[in-house]
Each structure stands twice: as C-alpha cells, then as structure tokens.
Motif scaffolding. Structure first.
Motif, PDB file in Angstrom:
ATOM      1  N   PHE A   1       0.878  -1.171   0.000  1.00  0.00           N
ATOM      2  CA  PHE A   1       0.000   0.000   0.000  1.00  0.00           C
ATOM      3  C   PHE A   1       0.917   1.223   0.000  1.00  0.00           C
ATOM      4  CE2 PHE A   1      -2.007   3.265   2.796  1.00  0.00           C
ATOM      5  CZ  PHE A   1      -2.997   3.669   1.911  1.00  0.00           C
ATOM      6  N   ASN A   2       0.739   2.104  -0.999  1.00  0.00           N
ATOM      7  CA  ASN A   2       1.640   3.264  -1.138  1.00  0.00           C
ATOM      8  C   ASN A   2       3.108   2.842  -1.157  1.00  0.00           C
ATOM      9  OD1 ASN A   2      -0.433   5.069  -1.333  1.00  0.00           O
ATOM     10  ND2 ASN A   2      -0.288   5.816   0.773  1.00  0.00           N
ATOM     11  N   ASN A   3       3.337   1.739  -1.849  1.00  0.00           N
ATOM     12  CA  ASN A   3       4.690   1.198  -1.998  1.00  0.00           C
ATOM     13  C   ASN A   3       5.310   0.707  -0.685  1.00  0.00           C
ATOM     14  OD1 ASN A   3       6.503   0.443  -4.020  1.00  0.00           O
ATOM     15  ND2 ASN A   3       7.894   2.113  -3.510  1.00  0.00           N
ATOM     16  N   ARG A   4       4.466   0.449   0.312  1.00  0.00           N
ATOM     17  CA  ARG A   4       4.943  -0.104   1.584  1.00  0.00           C
ATOM     18  C   ARG A   4       4.259  -1.449   1.833  1.00  0.00           C
ATOM     19  NH1 ARG A   4       5.032   4.918   5.905  1.00  0.00           N
ATOM     20  NH2 ARG A   4       6.015   6.452   4.542  1.00  0.00           N
ATOM     21  N   ALA A   5       5.061  -2.438   2.167  1.00  0.00           N
ATOM     22  CA  ALA A   5       4.510  -3.775   2.429  1.00  0.00           C
ATOM     23  C   ALA A   5       3.599  -3.740   3.652  1.00  0.00           C
ATOM     24  CB  ALA A   5       5.649  -4.758   2.655  1.00  0.00           C
ATOM     25  N   PHE A   6       2.576  -4.590   3.646  1.00  0.00           N
ATOM     26  CA  PHE A   6       1.723  -4.716   4.837  1.00  0.00           C
ATOM     27  C   PHE A   6       1.462  -6.196   5.113  1.00  0.00           C
ATOM     28  CE2 PHE A   6      -1.404  -4.404   1.356  1.00  0.00           C
ATOM     29  CZ  PHE A   6      -2.301  -5.428   1.662  1.00  0.00           C
ATOM     30  N   ASP A   7       1.159  -6.499   6.362  1.00  0.00           N
ATOM     31  CA  ASP A   7       0.715  -7.847   6.727  1.00  0.00           C
ATOM     32  C   ASP A   7      -0.400  -7.737   7.756  1.00  0.00           C
ATOM     33  OD1 ASP A   7       2.009  -7.332   9.118  1.00  0.00           O
ATOM     34  OD2 ASP A   7       3.669  -8.719   8.771  1.00  0.00           O
ATOM     35  N   LEU A   8      -0.896  -8.881   8.195  1.00  0.00           N
ATOM     36  CA  LEU A   8      -2.062  -8.902   9.083  1.00  0.00           C
ATOM     37  C   LEU A   8      -1.684  -9.458  10.447  1.00  0.00           C
ATOM     38  CD1 LEU A   8      -4.730 -10.304   6.583  1.00  0.00           C
ATOM     39  CD2 LEU A   8      -4.099  -7.920   6.992  1.00  0.00           C
ATOM     40  N   ARG A   9      -2.272  -8.873  11.504  1.00  0.00           N
ATOM     41  CA  ARG A   9      -2.145  -9.393  12.869  1.00  0.00           C
ATOM     42  C   ARG A   9      -3.514  -9.961  13.228  1.00  0.00           C
ATOM     43  NH1 ARG A   9       2.223  -7.911  11.794  1.00  0.00           N
ATOM     44  NH2 ARG A   9       3.795  -6.863  13.053  1.00  0.00           N
ATOM     45  N   VAL A  10      -3.533 -11.245  13.536  1.00  0.00           N
ATOM     46  CA  VAL A  10      -4.796 -11.924  13.832  1.00  0.00           C
ATOM     47  C   VAL A  10      -4.772 -12.383  15.288  1.00  0.00           C
ATOM     48  CG1 VAL A  10      -6.354 -13.789  13.149  1.00  0.00           C
ATOM     49  CG2 VAL A  10      -4.848 -12.729  11.440  1.00  0.00           C
ATOM     50  N   LEU A  11      -5.824 -12.066  16.021  1.00  0.00           N
ATOM     51  CA  LEU A  11      -5.916 -12.516  17.416  1.00  0.00           C
ATOM     52  C   LEU A  11      -6.974 -13.604  17.512  1.00  0.00           C
ATOM     53  CD1 LEU A  11      -5.017 -12.200  20.374  1.00  0.00           C
ATOM     54  CD2 LEU A  11      -6.823 -10.485  20.650  1.00  0.00           C
ATOM     55  N   VAL A  12      -6.532 -14.807  17.912  1.00  0.00           N
ATOM     56  CA  VAL A  12      -7.477 -15.900  18.151  1.00  0.00           C
ATOM     57  C   VAL A  12      -7.446 -16.242  19.629  1.00  0.00           C
ATOM     58  CG1 VAL A  12      -7.631 -16.979  15.870  1.00  0.00           C
ATOM     59  CG2 VAL A  12      -5.700 -17.503  17.326  1.00  0.00           C
ATOM     60  N   GLN A  13      -8.635 -16.462  20.196  1.00  0.00           N
ATOM     61  CA  GLN A  13      -8.745 -16.781  21.623  1.00  0.00           C
ATOM     62  C   GLN A  13      -9.826 -17.830  21.823  1.00  0.00           C
ATOM     63  OE1 GLN A  13      -9.467 -12.512  22.662  1.00  0.00           O
ATOM     64  NE2 GLN A  13      -7.942 -12.864  24.266  1.00  0.00           N
ATOM     65  N   LYS A  14      -9.714 -18.560  22.910  1.00  0.00           N
ATOM     66  CA  LYS A  14     -10.787 -19.488  23.277  1.00  0.00           C
ATOM     67  C   LYS A  14     -11.944 -18.654  23.843  1.00  0.00           C
ATOM     68  CE  LYS A  14      -8.611 -23.667  22.923  1.00  0.00           C
ATOM     69  NZ  LYS A  14      -8.053 -24.348  24.105  1.00  0.00           N
ATOM     70  N   ASN A  15     -13.160 -19.103  23.563  1.00  0.00           N
ATOM     71  CA  ASN A  15     -14.342 -18.352  24.021  1.00  0.00           C
ATOM     72  C   ASN A  15     -14.976 -19.017  25.243  1.00  0.00           C
ATOM     73  OD1 ASN A  15     -15.719 -20.575  23.032  1.00  0.00           O
ATOM     74  ND2 ASN A  15     -16.395 -19.538  21.161  1.00  0.00           N
ATOM     75  N   ALA A  16     -16.188 -18.591  25.568  1.00  0.00           N
ATOM     76  CA  ALA A  16     -16.881 -19.090  26.763  1.00  0.00           C
ATOM     77  C   ALA A  16     -17.194 -20.580  26.677  1.00  0.00           C
ATOM     78  CB  ALA A  16     -18.169 -18.292  26.980  1.00  0.00           C
ATOM     79  N   LYS A  17     -17.147 -21.158  25.468  1.00  0.00           N
ATOM     80  CA  LYS A  17     -17.376 -22.595  25.296  1.00  0.00           C
ATOM     81  C   LYS A  17     -16.059 -23.368  25.198  1.00  0.00           C
ATOM     82  CE  LYS A  17     -21.853 -22.008  23.063  1.00  0.00           C
ATOM     83  NZ  LYS A  17     -22.644 -22.208  21.833  1.00  0.00           N
ATOM     84  N   GLY A  18     -14.939 -22.655  25.331  1.00  0.00           N
ATOM     85  CA  GLY A  18     -13.646 -23.310  25.298  1.00  0.00           C
ATOM     86  C   GLY A  18     -13.166 -23.684  23.910  1.00  0.00           C
ATOM     87  N   VAL A  19     -13.717 -23.036  22.867  1.00  0.00           N
ATOM     88  CA  VAL A  19     -13.278 -23.333  21.499  1.00  0.00           C
ATOM     89  C   VAL A  19     -12.641 -22.089  20.871  1.00  0.00           C
ATOM     90  CG1 VAL A  19     -14.979 -25.163  21.124  1.00  0.00           C
ATOM     91  CG2 VAL A  19     -15.560 -22.819  20.506  1.00  0.00           C
TER      92      VAL A  19
END
Length: 374
Positions: free
Chosen positions: A234-252
């Motif tokens: 984007f605008n000649n600058r590389a980008f990547d993604l930060r993904v947050l995964v967590q267990k929920n109230a059901k433990g999944v």
C-alpha cells in the motif's frame, strides 16, 4: 454491552502471573493488568496479580496485589488460591529461571488450578509443528536453521530474497534481510539490518565477507533463515495482518479480530515499534486486490488462523487460551505464516482490545467450570 457471567458457585478467581521487582511492586504492563481487572469486575470475576516468587501451593492463600480503581492504588492481600492463572511472565529469560519453571509446572499439575499458555514460542519449533500438518504446511515459507553460509547462499540463489530471524525474537528485534544489488563489480550481497525504526544497508562482494558482518550481529544467538515473501503493498509499503485468536466461553477457538500493519518507509518489518503503522485490513486488501478478491482473502485468513491455532495447540501438548498470528499476503493473494505469539501484545484497535479482555474472562470461567483432566 458486557456479558455478565453466571456462576452457581463462588466468584471466579483469576490470577495474572508475573515477576516480582526490586524497584516496584511487580513487573509487566500495569495498564494491561488494570484493564483486565476492570473487565473482570464488570463480568463478575475477581482478577488480581501474583508473582512467581509468591505462589506457594502448599498454602491455602497467596500474597496478591489488588487494584482499587477509585484510589488508583495497589494493595497487598492474602487471597485464596486462584481457579485460573493467566500467564504474563514478561520475558523468556524470566520464564527459563529454574524457580519460575518449577512454579509453572506445579500450577499445571495442581488439581484445582488451570494455567494456560505456559510458555513462549520458539520460531523454529513453530515452523516444525506447522510444516508437519496437512492443514497448515501450505502457509509455511521455506525455513531452515541458520548454521552455515553455504545454506544461506543456497537459499539466496533459490529465492533471491531471504530473512534472518532470531528463533526467540520479539516485535521484530534482530531481523535482517538479504538480497542482491547490481553494481560495477557484478552482483553484490545486500544486507539490511533493522535498527530502531530504520534499516542499515551494507554491500558485500563475497558470501564470506557477508558472513563476517552477520557474525558481529548474531553472536551465539539461534537464528533461522527464511524464504523472503514479496508482500502486497500500500503506497509502496509492504503490509501484513495481525490476527488474534482466543478461546471463548465454550472453550473453542474463536477469532477476536484482525488488524493490519504497514511497514515504515525505512523499515524491513511491519512491527509498530520498528516504525510500522496501523491500518484497516479490508481497506488495504481492497486497494491491492479489488473488492471481491479482498473478501475471499479475508475469509481464507480466518480459516487459516483457526487451522494454525489448532495445530500449534495440538503439537505443543499444552492448554492454550490465546495467540496472535502474523500472516502475510503475497502479491498473488497467497497467505503465509510468519509468527505466533503466546503472550499477545495489546491490540490498539478499540473493538479488538475490548473483546480480547472479555474473552480472557470468559475462557477463565469456562476453565473453572470444566473438570481438570488427571
């Protein structure tokens, strides 16, 4: 609106585990701890801080630090042993101390205490785990342990761009990039070393000259060498993604949120402490690939995040409650895995931040209600 947790028995007790400090009450990010304590109170759980030094499982009570939001002060109290321990030991060095290892192992074996995310990840171990599973090996760039210059040269000839990363690195520290540069002398090895928010570049005629320079920076630290990925920009600058995964109230496993990080103009990584900036993933992907393709990529990112989290937890043989993932999208739209962090740093996006705190409380409540496997 916060969801209040219902519990037919006693209030859930959640201890944030950190290290004692000679110069202040304890170590760690106090603002993060206060946010979690506040969220716990809103959701009907009691959250407090304990240090590895103070946990004595033979005693029914533990010396704890309690925060009072009205006076904005910390006080010490003796509280019952917690139902759940949220591990926020600040550094690998702390975690490897024999007395800290002993405490973590004892808590994991205790019949009434649930401790999740017992250790930091090692980059090399992660790539081994993920390369072995059908569901995740497609996301892994070619990665080897860095032992010999010949191996580095072989990968450079194959990919023309490689990264050197400390196996136990954090937040982009110690990362180096190597590619080729044309000159009057022919092809030169070009080394980019991340320094604060910029990268320093040096040119080397031979692989041995390059090796001498690398040795000055690597020393005895364990490094990996990895295929360089040409990331979408984007605008000649590389980008990547930060993904947050967590267990929920059901433990999944559940997806808490996805953020985007754009590399700084003089930086070789997208990490914010190294000059990167925060942006919206949907916007960046839409500009890079078009609206329809961006939707498809986001869907694939979610699915890949679940697959990666499940495989890491399975291979680690430990109870995991959360992890952040660094995922790259190359210029063709393919997803690549770069890193996972078992002690996720705070997400600056307000929605993700709020949800992440609630998820920790919800998963802790789930752990308390579930019977511990012997």
């Amino acid at each position: 609106m916060n969801v209040r947790l219902h519990d037919s028995t006693a209030q859930t007790l959640i201890a944030i585990l950190t290290m004692h400090d000679e110069h202040r009450l304890f170590r760690g990010n106090l603002f993060n701890f206060i946010d979690l304590i506040r969220t716990g109170k809103e959701m009907g759980a009691k959250v407090f801080v304990v240090t590895a030094k103070d946990i004595k499982l033979g005693n029914p009570k533990v010396k704890s630090f309690v925060y009072n939001a009205e006076t904005k002060a910390w006080t010490q109290k003796l509280l019952p042993l917690p139902h759940v321990i949220y591990n926020r030991i600040p550094s690998r060095k702390d975690e490897l101390l024999p007395e800290v290892q002993q405490t973590i192992q004892a808590c994991m074996k205790h019949k009434n205490i649930h401790l999740f995310n017992p250790s930091f990840f090692n980059k090399w171990t992660l790539f081994e785990w993920l390369s072995k599973a059908k569901t995740t090996k497609k996301f892994i760039p070619a990665t080897r342990k860095f032992f010999h210059l010949q191996e580095l040269e072989s990968m450079l000839r194959q990919y023309s761009l490689v990264y050197l990363k400390p196996a136990r690195g954090k937040a982009g520290k110690g990362i180096m990039k190597i590619d080729f540069a044309n000159s009057n002398f022919g092809l030169l090895y070009r080394l980019h070393i991340q320094h604060m928010k910029k990268s320093r570049i040096s040119l080397h005629r031979t692989i041995y000259e390059l090796g001498q320079k690398l040795q000055q920076h690597i020393g005895l630290e364990e490094y990996i060498v990895q295929q360089g990925i040409h990331l979408a920009k984007f605008n000649n600058r590389a980008f990547d993604l930060r993904v947050l995964v967590q267990k929920n109230a059901k433990g999944v496993w559940s997806l808490t949120g996805i953020g985007a990080r754009v590399a700084g103009s003089l930086s070789i990584t997208t990490h914010v402490p190294r000059g990167g900036s925060i942006d919206e993933p949907e916007k960046l992907l839409k500009l890079a690939f078009g609206q329809e393709a961006a939707k498809q990529i986001m869907r694939r990112v979610r699915l890949s995040a679940y697959a990666i989290a499940r495989q890491i937890e399975k291979a680690s043989k430990n109870t995991m409650g959360e992890m952040s993932l660094d995922l790259g999208i190359d210029t063709s739209g393919q997803i690549w895995f770069f890193e996972a962090n078992s002690r996720p740093m705070k997400f600056d996006e307000p929605e993700i931040r709020k949800k992440s705190l609630e998820r920790i409380i919800q998963y802790s409540e789930y752990l308390k209600q579930s019977r511990k496997k012997k």
